[in-house]
Design an enzyme around this catalytic site. Structure first.
Site, PDB file in Angstrom:
ATOM      1  NE  ARG A 172      -3.156   0.254   3.231  1.00  0.00           N
ATOM      2  CZ  ARG A 172      -4.412   0.648   3.040  1.00  0.00           C
ATOM      3  NH1 ARG A 172      -5.227  -0.084   2.323  1.00  0.00           N
ATOM      4  NH2 ARG A 172      -4.852   1.768   3.583  1.00  0.00           N
ATOM      5  NE  ARG A 176       5.915   9.368  -4.341  1.00  0.00           N
ATOM      6  CZ  ARG A 176       5.130   9.683  -3.333  1.00  0.00           C
ATOM      7  NH1 ARG A 176       5.588  10.378  -2.323  1.00  0.00           N
ATOM      8  NH2 ARG A 176       3.863   9.304  -3.333  1.00  0.00           N
ATOM      9  NE  ARG A 249      -4.340  -6.132  15.617  1.00  0.00           N
ATOM     10  CZ  ARG A 249      -3.891  -6.384  16.837  1.00  0.00           C
ATOM     11  NH1 ARG A 249      -4.318  -7.435  17.527  1.00  0.00           N
ATOM     12  NH2 ARG A 249      -3.014  -5.573  17.407  1.00  0.00           N
ATOM     13  NE  ARG A 280      -2.988   5.495  12.282  1.00  0.00           N
ATOM     14  CZ  ARG A 280      -3.320   5.024  11.090  1.00  0.00           C
ATOM     15  NH1 ARG A 280      -2.595   5.294  10.036  1.00  0.00           N
ATOM     16  NH2 ARG A 280      -4.393   4.290  10.933  1.00  0.00           N
ATOM     17  CD  GLU A 300      -5.346   5.429  14.679  1.00  0.00           C
ATOM     18  OE1 GLU A 300      -5.583   6.406  13.966  1.00  0.00           O
ATOM     19  OE2 GLU A 300      -5.017   4.318  14.225  1.00  0.00           O
ATOM     20  CE1 TYR A 348      -6.311  -1.356   5.701  1.00  0.00           C
ATOM     21  CE2 TYR A 348      -4.446  -2.673   5.012  1.00  0.00           C
ATOM     22  CZ  TYR A 348      -4.953  -1.590   5.670  1.00  0.00           C
ATOM     23  OH  TYR A 348      -4.093  -0.744   6.330  1.00  0.00           O
ATOM     24  CG  ASP A 350      -7.797   3.023   1.605  1.00  0.00           C
ATOM     25  OD1 ASP A 350      -7.874   2.853   2.827  1.00  0.00           O
ATOM     26  OD2 ASP A 350      -6.721   3.088   0.989  1.00  0.00           O
TER      27      ASP A 350
HETATM   28  P1  FAD Z   1     -18.284   1.082   8.207  1.00  0.00           P
HETATM   29  O1  FAD Z   1     -17.887   2.491   8.168  1.00  0.00           O
HETATM   30  O2  FAD Z   1     -17.662   0.211   9.242  1.00  0.00           O
HETATM   31  O3  FAD Z   1     -19.869   1.018   8.332  1.00  0.00           O
HETATM   32  C1  FAD Z   1     -20.558  -0.126   8.701  1.00  0.00           C
HETATM   33  C2  FAD Z   1     -21.658   0.308   9.646  1.00  0.00           C
HETATM   34  O4  FAD Z   1     -22.497  -0.808   9.922  1.00  0.00           O
HETATM   35  C3  FAD Z   1     -21.133   0.794  10.988  1.00  0.00           C
HETATM   36  O5  FAD Z   1     -21.566   2.116  11.231  1.00  0.00           O
HETATM   37  C4  FAD Z   1     -21.716  -0.193  11.984  1.00  0.00           C
HETATM   38  O6  FAD Z   1     -22.066   0.412  13.214  1.00  0.00           O
HETATM   39  C5  FAD Z   1     -22.931  -0.705  11.242  1.00  0.00           C
HETATM   40  N1  FAD Z   1     -23.335  -2.028  11.698  1.00  0.00           N
HETATM   41  C6  FAD Z   1     -22.595  -3.163  11.761  1.00  0.00           C
HETATM   42  N2  FAD Z   1     -23.325  -4.172  12.265  1.00  0.00           N
HETATM   43  C7  FAD Z   1     -24.556  -3.668  12.532  1.00  0.00           C
HETATM   44  C8  FAD Z   1     -25.734  -4.222  13.084  1.00  0.00           C
HETATM   45  N3  FAD Z   1     -25.780  -5.499  13.491  1.00  0.00           N
HETATM   46  N4  FAD Z   1     -26.814  -3.438  13.218  1.00  0.00           N
HETATM   47  C9  FAD Z   1     -26.777  -2.138  12.838  1.00  0.00           C
HETATM   48  N5  FAD Z   1     -25.677  -1.566  12.315  1.00  0.00           N
HETATM   49  C10 FAD Z   1     -24.585  -2.326  12.165  1.00  0.00           C
HETATM   50  N6  FAD Z   1      -9.931   4.987   4.099  1.00  0.00           N
HETATM   51  C11 FAD Z   1      -9.377   5.923   3.297  1.00  0.00           C
HETATM   52  O7  FAD Z   1      -9.756   6.026   2.130  1.00  0.00           O
HETATM   53  N7  FAD Z   1      -8.440   6.801   3.778  1.00  0.00           N
HETATM   54  C12 FAD Z   1      -8.002   6.760   5.065  1.00  0.00           C
HETATM   55  O8  FAD Z   1      -7.164   7.567   5.455  1.00  0.00           O
HETATM   56  C13 FAD Z   1      -8.558   5.762   5.926  1.00  0.00           C
HETATM   57  N8  FAD Z   1      -8.154   5.682   7.203  1.00  0.00           N
HETATM   58  C14 FAD Z   1      -8.703   4.728   8.018  1.00  0.00           C
HETATM   59  C15 FAD Z   1      -8.286   4.685   9.343  1.00  0.00           C
HETATM   60  C16 FAD Z   1      -8.838   3.753  10.215  1.00  0.00           C
HETATM   61  C17 FAD Z   1      -8.380   3.705  11.639  1.00  0.00           C
HETATM   62  C18 FAD Z   1      -9.823   2.840   9.731  1.00  0.00           C
HETATM   63  C19 FAD Z   1     -10.410   1.813  10.652  1.00  0.00           C
HETATM   64  C20 FAD Z   1     -10.247   2.892   8.418  1.00  0.00           C
HETATM   65  C21 FAD Z   1      -9.692   3.828   7.541  1.00  0.00           C
HETATM   66  N9  FAD Z   1     -10.106   3.930   6.218  1.00  0.00           N
HETATM   67  C22 FAD Z   1      -9.550   4.875   5.394  1.00  0.00           C
HETATM   68  C23 FAD Z   1     -11.125   2.999   5.651  1.00  0.00           C
HETATM   69  C24 FAD Z   1     -12.540   3.549   5.745  1.00  0.00           C
HETATM   70  O9  FAD Z   1     -12.876   3.775   7.072  1.00  0.00           O
HETATM   71  C25 FAD Z   1     -13.492   2.499   5.145  1.00  0.00           C
HETATM   72  O10 FAD Z   1     -13.117   2.197   3.819  1.00  0.00           O
HETATM   73  C26 FAD Z   1     -14.957   2.928   5.114  1.00  0.00           C
HETATM   74  O11 FAD Z   1     -15.318   3.769   6.141  1.00  0.00           O
HETATM   75  C27 FAD Z   1     -15.791   1.649   5.178  1.00  0.00           C
HETATM   76  O12 FAD Z   1     -17.167   1.917   5.037  1.00  0.00           O
HETATM   77  P2  FAD Z   1     -18.212   0.751   5.301  1.00  0.00           P
HETATM   78  O13 FAD Z   1     -19.545   1.314   5.055  1.00  0.00           O
HETATM   79  O14 FAD Z   1     -17.788  -0.462   4.562  1.00  0.00           O
HETATM   80  O15 FAD Z   1     -18.000   0.348   6.834  1.00  0.00           O
HETATM   81  N1  UDP Z   2       3.342   0.779   7.991  1.00  0.00           N
HETATM   82  C1  UDP Z   2       4.560   0.725   8.622  1.00  0.00           C
HETATM   83  N2  UDP Z   2       5.078   1.856   9.173  1.00  0.00           N
HETATM   84  C2  UDP Z   2       4.434   3.037   9.135  1.00  0.00           C
HETATM   85  C3  UDP Z   2       3.185   3.097   8.485  1.00  0.00           C
HETATM   86  C4  UDP Z   2       2.660   1.946   7.934  1.00  0.00           C
HETATM   87  O1  UDP Z   2       5.179  -0.339   8.697  1.00  0.00           O
HETATM   88  O2  UDP Z   2       4.957   4.030   9.673  1.00  0.00           O
HETATM   89  C5  UDP Z   2       2.800  -0.470   7.412  1.00  0.00           C
HETATM   90  C6  UDP Z   2       1.936  -1.222   8.427  1.00  0.00           C
HETATM   91  O3  UDP Z   2       2.103  -2.605   8.197  1.00  0.00           O
HETATM   92  C7  UDP Z   2       0.541  -0.791   8.054  1.00  0.00           C
HETATM   93  C8  UDP Z   2       0.654  -0.724   6.531  1.00  0.00           C
HETATM   94  O4  UDP Z   2       1.986  -0.205   6.307  1.00  0.00           O
HETATM   95  O5  UDP Z   2      -0.427  -1.706   8.475  1.00  0.00           O
HETATM   96  C9  UDP Z   2      -0.362   0.154   5.843  1.00  0.00           C
HETATM   97  O6  UDP Z   2      -0.255   1.450   6.357  1.00  0.00           O
HETATM   98  P1  UDP Z   2      -1.445   2.484   6.247  1.00  0.00           P
HETATM   99  O7  UDP Z   2      -0.949   3.817   6.709  1.00  0.00           O
HETATM  100  O8  UDP Z   2      -2.019   2.382   4.877  1.00  0.00           O
HETATM  101  O9  UDP Z   2      -2.452   1.892   7.333  1.00  0.00           O
HETATM  102  P2  UDP Z   2      -3.949   2.293   7.737  1.00  0.00           P
HETATM  103  O10 UDP Z   2      -4.086   3.770   7.522  1.00  0.00           O
HETATM  104  O11 UDP Z   2      -4.815   1.458   6.870  1.00  0.00           O
HETATM  105  O12 UDP Z   2      -4.019   1.913   9.177  1.00  0.00           O
END
Ligand code: FAD
Ligand code: UDP
Length: 367
Positions: A172, A176, A249, A280, A300, A348, A350
């Site tokens: 991911r 560069r 996780r 982070r 986090e 996984y 985005d």
């Molecule tokens: P969710 O947002 O998880 O929505 C699912 C919903 O279903 C939840 O609100 C949950 O409460 C509900 N639900 C589940 N079970 C039930 C039930 N039984 N009854 C009622 N409701 C229920 N993406 C990026 O593009 N850029 C980023 O920088 C980025 N950073 C991230 C950082 C973190 C820490 C995490 C965890 C994710 C990140 N993502 C990022 C990914 C992004 O969050 C997801 O791609 C996106 O939000 C997923 O949408 P979703 O609708 O699939 O899931």
């Molecule tokens: N990663 C790492 N060091 C960093 C940042 C990321 O080793 O400082 C690795 C780690 O395995 C992580 C993966 O790269 O799970 C993807 O990172 P990303 O920032 O995309 O993670 P997310 O935002 O999905 O938590």
């Protein structure tokens, strides 16, 4: 005739995009979520005038002009470019791995010198056909970067040895040989001006939403309300874990308001050593170039998911992928239930990928 065409379980991005598209086509939708708000993981909460990303840093990025135009039709995006900094034992390094990082590590000044340093370390490692995350990382960037910036972070984040993790996770990250700290290679990137809730509100405009409703507490009754159900929660939970539990996780977030204007000078600082329990620290105001007198920071802490927690990341190793296939095969036999999103597709994803998936699914369903 039933009251709704679609019951949509989950008001995250997948559920909201599906609901929006279906409503546009004249379908009657009911969206439920067990959380007390909409937006799923992109939800933010305003504290001291700052939009706090309650479920971790969310930076929108995509190469797909169609998806970029789609989100911009609901809210304008700013020019934020993610450039996290890594702190390893008190020293700072730029991410992703680029000429700035190589200079900070080795004092090399040209791409040729940097490449030579990496090649030397890759050759010494003897890895030619990487089989896991550790081998993949070393064969891409060498042992110094692996030891300082990858191993500790990865093993905390995933709670597993890097030798037991799939290689794709590390692919991911860009590598560069230019002085460019942009964490993403995509053409389009930014944060919604005024916060992600504007995007969710736009998607769910004029759609009936009930929060604090857990689908599993009233599954039969809820499903009876609509012709079809769109399910975006954990797929193994939907099938009552009949083949066993998928691993996810989770994260614990420690939010804190500080009485100072600028805590760390950057939105994201990663702590890459194993001994610091968090991965982070976010400083939310920097996502929107905020100048508020106070600041809000979030640590986090990664942890293993257990029932009752939010499942944030699927653990896509071979064992879990095999188990997921069994649930996916069951789900494909359903005539009136559609599964989608990060948890139901066990991917996984985005944000732009979830939107893409929801648009493909809704187009197919509603044609
Ligand atoms: P969710 O947002 O998880 O929505 C699912 C919903 O279903 C939840 O609100 C949950 O409460 C509900 N639900 C589940 N079970 C039930 C039930 N039984 N009854 C009622 N409701 C229920 N993406 C990026 O593009 N850029 C980023 O920088 C980025 N950073 C991230 C950082 C973190 C820490 C995490 C965890 C994710 C990140 N993502 C990022 C990914 C992004 O969050 C997801 O791609 C996106 O939000 C997923 O949408 P979703 O609708 O699939 O899931
Ligand atoms: N990663 C790492 N060091 C960093 C940042 C990321 O080793 O400082 C690795 C780690 O395995 C992580 C993966 O790269 O799970 C993807 O990172 P990303 O920032 O995309 O993670 P997310 O935002 O999905 O938590």
């Amino acid at each position: 005739m039933k009251q709704y065409d679609y019951l949509i379980v989950g008001a995250g991005l997948f559920g909201s995009v599906f609901a929006h598209e279906a409503t546009k086509k004249g379908k009657r939708c009911l969206v439920i979520d067990r959380r007390n708000h909409t937006g799923g993981n992109i939800f933010s909460e305003e504290v001291e005038g700052i939009n706090v990303h309650k479920y971790g840093a969310h930076i929108f990025h995509t190469n797909d002009k169609g998806i970029w135009d789609y989100v911009n039709s609901f809210v304008e995006f700013n020019r934020y470019t993610n450039s996290p900094v890594a702190n390893f034992e008190g020293e700072l390094f730029n991410l992703p791995f680029n000429m700035n990082t190589f200079y900070q590590l080795w004092k090399v000044k040209t791409p040729e010198e940097a490449q030579a340093k990496i090649n030397e370390q890759v050759a010494a490692s003897g890895i030619t056909d990487p089989q896991n995350l550790e081998e993949q990382a070393i064969s891409l960037v060498g042992t110094d970067i692996y030891e300082k910036l990858i191993k500790g972070y990865t093993e905390k984040q995933w709670g597993r040895k890097a030798t037991e993790l799939p290689a794709f996770i590390i692919k991911r990250l860009p590598l560069r040989f230019t002085f460019d700290n942009n964490y993403f290679n995509d053409k389009y990137q930014g944060i919604p001006i005024g916060g992600y809730n504007k995007l969710t509100k736009g998607l769910l405009k004029d759609i009936e939403v009930r929060t604090d409703v857990d689908f599993f507490e009233n599954k039969e009754e809820l499903m009876k309300l609509a012709d079809k159900t769109v399910f975006t929660g954990n797929i193994d939970e939907f099938y009552e874990y009949q083949f066993g539990k998928l691993e996810y996780r989770s994260l614990k977030f420690e939010h804190e308001t500080l009485n100072q204007e600028n805590f760390q000078g950057n939105a994201v600082v990663n702590y890459t050593e194993a001994d610091i329990p968090y991965t982070r620290i976010l400083e939310h105001k920097h996502f929107e170039f905020g100048k508020q007198p106070k600041t809000v920071v979030t640590k986090e802490y990664p942890c293993e998911w257990t029932a009752g927690m939010e499942a944030y990341y699927p653990v896509n190793d071979d064992k879990n992928n095999e188990l997921f296939k069994k649930y996916r095969d069951l789900s494909r036999q359903e005539e009136n239930i559609i599964f989608g999103g990060r948890l139901a597709e066990y991917k996984y994803y985005d944000m732009h990928q979830v939107i893409g998936s929801a648009l493909v699914t809704s187009n197919k369903e509603l044609q």
